[in-house]
Design a protein around this motif. Structure first.
Motif, PDB file in Angstrom:
ATOM      1  N   PHE A  92       0.833  -1.202   0.000  1.00 36.05           N
ATOM      2  CA  PHE A  92       0.000   0.000   0.000  1.00 36.05           C
ATOM      3  C   PHE A  92       0.867   1.251   0.000  1.00 36.05           C
ATOM      4  CE2 PHE A  92      -2.089   3.237   2.733  1.00 36.05           C
ATOM      5  CZ  PHE A  92      -3.146   3.581   1.905  1.00 36.05           C
ATOM      6  N   LYS A  95       2.555   1.691  -3.401  1.00 34.37           N
ATOM      7  CA  LYS A  95       1.606   2.121  -4.428  1.00 34.37           C
ATOM      8  C   LYS A  95       1.296   3.612  -4.298  1.00 34.37           C
ATOM      9  CE  LYS A  95      -0.322  -0.158  -6.982  1.00 34.37           C
ATOM     10  NZ  LYS A  95      -0.119  -0.498  -8.411  1.00 34.37           N
ATOM     11  N   ARG A  96       1.187   4.101  -3.086  1.00 38.20           N
ATOM     12  CA  ARG A  96       0.849   5.511  -2.863  1.00 38.20           C
ATOM     13  C   ARG A  96       2.066   6.424  -2.897  1.00 38.20           C
ATOM     14  NH1 ARG A  96      -1.065   7.260   1.625  1.00 38.20           N
ATOM     15  NH2 ARG A  96      -2.471   8.800   0.736  1.00 38.20           N
ATOM     16  N   ILE A 107      -9.928   2.592   2.642  1.00 42.16           N
ATOM     17  CA  ILE A 107      -9.094   2.185   1.511  1.00 42.16           C
ATOM     18  C   ILE A 107      -9.884   1.308   0.535  1.00 42.16           C
ATOM     19  CG2 ILE A 107      -7.006   0.944   0.818  1.00 42.16           C
ATOM     20  CD1 ILE A 107      -5.914   1.571   3.639  1.00 42.16           C
ATOM     21  N   LEU A 112      -6.969   0.914  -6.228  1.00 39.68           N
ATOM     22  CA  LEU A 112      -5.511   1.066  -6.149  1.00 39.68           C
ATOM     23  C   LEU A 112      -4.778  -0.035  -6.924  1.00 39.68           C
ATOM     24  CD1 LEU A 112      -5.091   1.954  -2.356  1.00 39.68           C
ATOM     25  CD2 LEU A 112      -4.644   3.481  -4.289  1.00 39.68           C
TER      26      LEU A 112
END
Length: 324
Positions: A92, A95-96, A107, A112
């Motif tokens: 996570f 990815k961000r 989320i 995503l």
């Protein structure tokens, strides 16, 4: 106390402290009971292991991403569910492109494009719950409490509707008691302060970071020429690039204390994340605090708190406990 709820109370009260799996398991079942009412069709209620696993992931995600709480006595060999949760958190973050914590409930792993990783994590948790938790939770001192049934073919936990409604009716009590026991376990596994406050803040969705601008007037006293310098690289910081950092991470302390706050560049603050500060940084922070105390006006709350921190050697003590 209702006899059925008393059984739950006894199981939660007397379970061993190998890890916190049973707390997450029991909490998930109680949470699922909130969706059931008298109008729900059928006299048998079945909760799917996948749904239970998602709730367990939610609990562990929030406790980990905000406070990195240790969930078992073995720091070097964490429980499988925690390892899977941390791997998903790292995916996570990657990815961000930053390590800003976000609650699990907010989320969307599919938008995503993390659906494969998410589904793999849920599957791993499901397997652990089926193999090691669901049946163990019911056992105490050689006796099995038949508080629910297990349908291995359908991968469900089976209740009579009346038992689920009892869980729902007593859910406030059960949530409070589960959190109490979970907190007791965490206090035995973790060195960090304010464990009960952290658990409560997560449950109440009340994790708020206050503005640190109010500390500027004190931190500025260190710089006699008016030029603010970075605590880590000692270079002058432009006003547009200044940040106030917790030397010992906020996730560990869960508080904003003058004795633990310094100026730094925004980029350094982001890169530092929850890393353990070096002993050199700790020594410099101790010296900074002595100097700052000398330059502050006495007879203020901030002065008194800094004085206590210096006299009681908070920096070294909390740094030592943070290292474990």
């Amino acid at each position: 106390m209702d006899s059925y709820i008393k059984q739950w109370h006894e199981l939660i009260l007397n379970c061993n402290f190998d890890n916190t799996y049973k707390m997450a398991w029991s909490k998930a079942l109680v949470e699922l009971s909130l969706n059931i009412n008298e109008d729900t069709k059928g006299e048998t209620i079945a909760f799917d292991f996948g749904e239970i696993a998602k709730l367990c992931l939610k609990y562990y995600w929030n406790q980990t991403i905000y406070f990195d709480l240790i969930q078992s006595p073995s720091f070097k060999k964490p429980p499988k569910i925690i390892t899977s949760t941390k791997e998903l958190i790292q995916e996570f973050f990657c990815k961000r492109g930053n390590v800003q914590p976000i609650r699990f409930e907010k989320i969307d792993f599919y938008s995503l494009k993390l659906e494969k990783q998410y589904e793999k994590t849920v599957k791993n948790i499901t397997n652990t719950l089926r193999e090691n938790v669901c049946w163990r939770f019911k056992e105490l001192n050689g006796y099995t409490y038949e508080i629910y049934g297990l349908d291995s073919s359908k991968r469900t936990v089976v209740f009579s509707k009346q038992k689920v409604l009892k869980l729902k009716k007593h859910s406030d009590f059960l949530f409070t008691f589960i959190n109490y026991r979970w907190t007791q376990m965490l206090e035995g596994f973790n060195y960090s302060p304010k464990i009960s406050r952290k658990v409560r803040a997560i449950d109440e969705d009340n994790i708020k970071r206050a503005s640190l601008k109010k500390f500027h007037k004190h931190l500025d006293l260190i710089f006699e020429d008016g030029q603010r310098k970075c605590f880590y690289c000692n270079e002058v910081i432009d006003d547009t690039d200044i940040s106030v950092d917790h030397v010992i991470p906020w996730s560990y302390m869960f508080s904003d204390d003058l004795w633990n706050l310094v100026y730094c560049h925004k980029g350094e603050n982001s890169q530092k994340s929850n890393q353990i500060p070096s002993e050199e940084d700790i020594i410099r922070l101790e010296n900074r605090n002595v100097l700052l105390l000398d330059r502050m006006e006495p007879k203020s709350r901030d002065y008194d708190q800094l004085q206590i921190a210096v006299e009681k050697d908070y920096v070294k003590k909390f740094w030592t406990s943070f290292k474990g």
